[in-house]
Design an enzyme around this catalytic site. Structure first.
Site, PDB file in Angstrom:
ATOM      1  N   MET A  75      -3.922   3.468   2.566  1.00 14.62           N
ATOM      2  CA  MET A  75      -4.067   4.780   3.204  1.00 14.62           C
ATOM      3  C   MET A  75      -2.759   5.573   3.239  1.00 14.62           C
ATOM      4  O   MET A  75      -2.669   6.608   3.884  1.00 14.62           O
ATOM      5  CB  MET A  75      -4.615   4.627   4.625  1.00 14.62           C
ATOM      6  CG  MET A  75      -5.967   3.952   4.680  1.00 14.62           C
ATOM      7  SD  MET A  75      -7.168   4.790   3.637  1.00 14.62           S
ATOM      8  CE  MET A  75      -8.408   3.523   3.547  1.00 14.62           C
ATOM      9  N   CYS A  76      -1.759   5.074   2.539  1.00 16.67           N
ATOM     10  CA  CYS A  76      -0.453   5.726   2.514  1.00 16.67           C
ATOM     11  C   CYS A  76      -0.472   6.866   1.496  1.00 16.67           C
ATOM     12  O   CYS A  76      -0.975   6.711   0.384  1.00 16.67           O
ATOM     13  CB  CYS A  76       0.585   4.682   2.122  1.00 16.67           C
ATOM     14  SG  CYS A  76       2.194   4.996   2.765  1.00 16.67           S
ATOM     15  N   HIS A  77       0.091   8.006   1.882  1.00 12.45           N
ATOM     16  CA  HIS A  77       0.165   9.151   0.971  1.00 12.45           C
ATOM     17  C   HIS A  77       1.269   8.941  -0.062  1.00 12.45           C
ATOM     18  O   HIS A  77       2.289   8.323   0.228  1.00 12.45           O
ATOM     19  CB  HIS A  77       0.467  10.434   1.754  1.00 12.45           C
ATOM     20  CG  HIS A  77      -0.630  10.844   2.659  1.00 12.45           C
ATOM     21  ND1 HIS A  77      -0.756  10.350   3.934  1.00 12.45           N
ATOM     22  CD2 HIS A  77      -1.668  11.696   2.474  1.00 12.45           C
ATOM     23  CE1 HIS A  77      -1.825  10.875   4.504  1.00 12.45           C
ATOM     24  NE2 HIS A  77      -2.401  11.691   3.636  1.00 12.45           N
ATOM     25  N   ASP A 127      13.265 -14.715  -3.664  1.00 12.13           N
ATOM     26  CA  ASP A 127      12.888 -15.077  -5.036  1.00 12.13           C
ATOM     27  C   ASP A 127      14.096 -15.537  -5.845  1.00 12.13           C
ATOM     28  O   ASP A 127      14.014 -16.512  -6.588  1.00 12.13           O
ATOM     29  CB  ASP A 127      12.217 -13.886  -5.726  1.00 12.13           C
ATOM     30  CG  ASP A 127      11.867 -14.207  -7.162  1.00 12.13           C
ATOM     31  OD1 ASP A 127      11.138 -15.193  -7.391  1.00 12.13           O
ATOM     32  OD2 ASP A 127      12.332 -13.470  -8.066  1.00 12.13           O
TER      33      ASP A 127
END
Length: 160
Positions: A75-77, A127
């Site tokens: 839902m991030c723009h 990592d």
């Protein structure tokens, strides 16, 4: 508590409509830590990790992550970022702290971009060092500050 805006009239998820919001300068700062064996931090300092310069790679990874946030968080723009900066510090023992600053001049804020960049920079450290230290812990990732937009200025209060 503010009304949740990510649901439509059928109570289903939606991306919030920000069409009517004003363009303003916005900034968000996030922080987090990764704790490791002292020997791991010593090798990062010495530049002897087999995968290369750990903090340089983590910095680039964090910047790339900020730019990809809308592809990761549904839902991030999609926001045109005007700046992303990542600073690393450590306690000379076993912990690296990342502080990420993200800026834009847009209609919605960049908190999620700052938090995403912080997490990915720390995950990249993991990592690059996991071959010698699988017990590293990423913790205390949170928003430090945000400014701009209708909701105004926010500063993290550790006392809460």
């Amino acid at each position: 508590m503010a009304e949740l805006t990510h649901f439509n009239d059928q109570n289903r998820a939606r991306m919030v409509d920000v069409t009517a919001k004003k363009v303003t300068a916005r900034i968000a700062k996030a922080t987090g830590q990764i704790t490791m064996h002292p020997e791991t931090l010593a090798r990062i300092h010495a530049g002897t990790m087999k995968k290369g310069d750990v903090l340089a790679v983590a910095q680039v990874a964090g910047i790339m992550a900020a730019k990809q946030t809308s592809n990761l968080v549904p839902m991030c723009h999609l926001i045109p970022l005007t700046g992303v900066d990542i600073h690393f510090s450590d306690n000379d023992q076993d912990t690296i702290t990342a502080v990420v600053t993200v800026k834009t001049k847009h209609v919605t804020g960049v908190e999620i971009e700052a938090l995403t960049a912080c997490q990915i920079s720390l995950l990249t450290i993991y990592d690059m060092c996991k071959a010698i230290d699988r017990g590293m812990v990423i913790n205390d990732v949170h928003l430090l500050e945000k400014d701009g937009g209708k909701s105004g200025h926010f500063t993290y209060d550790a006392a809460k």
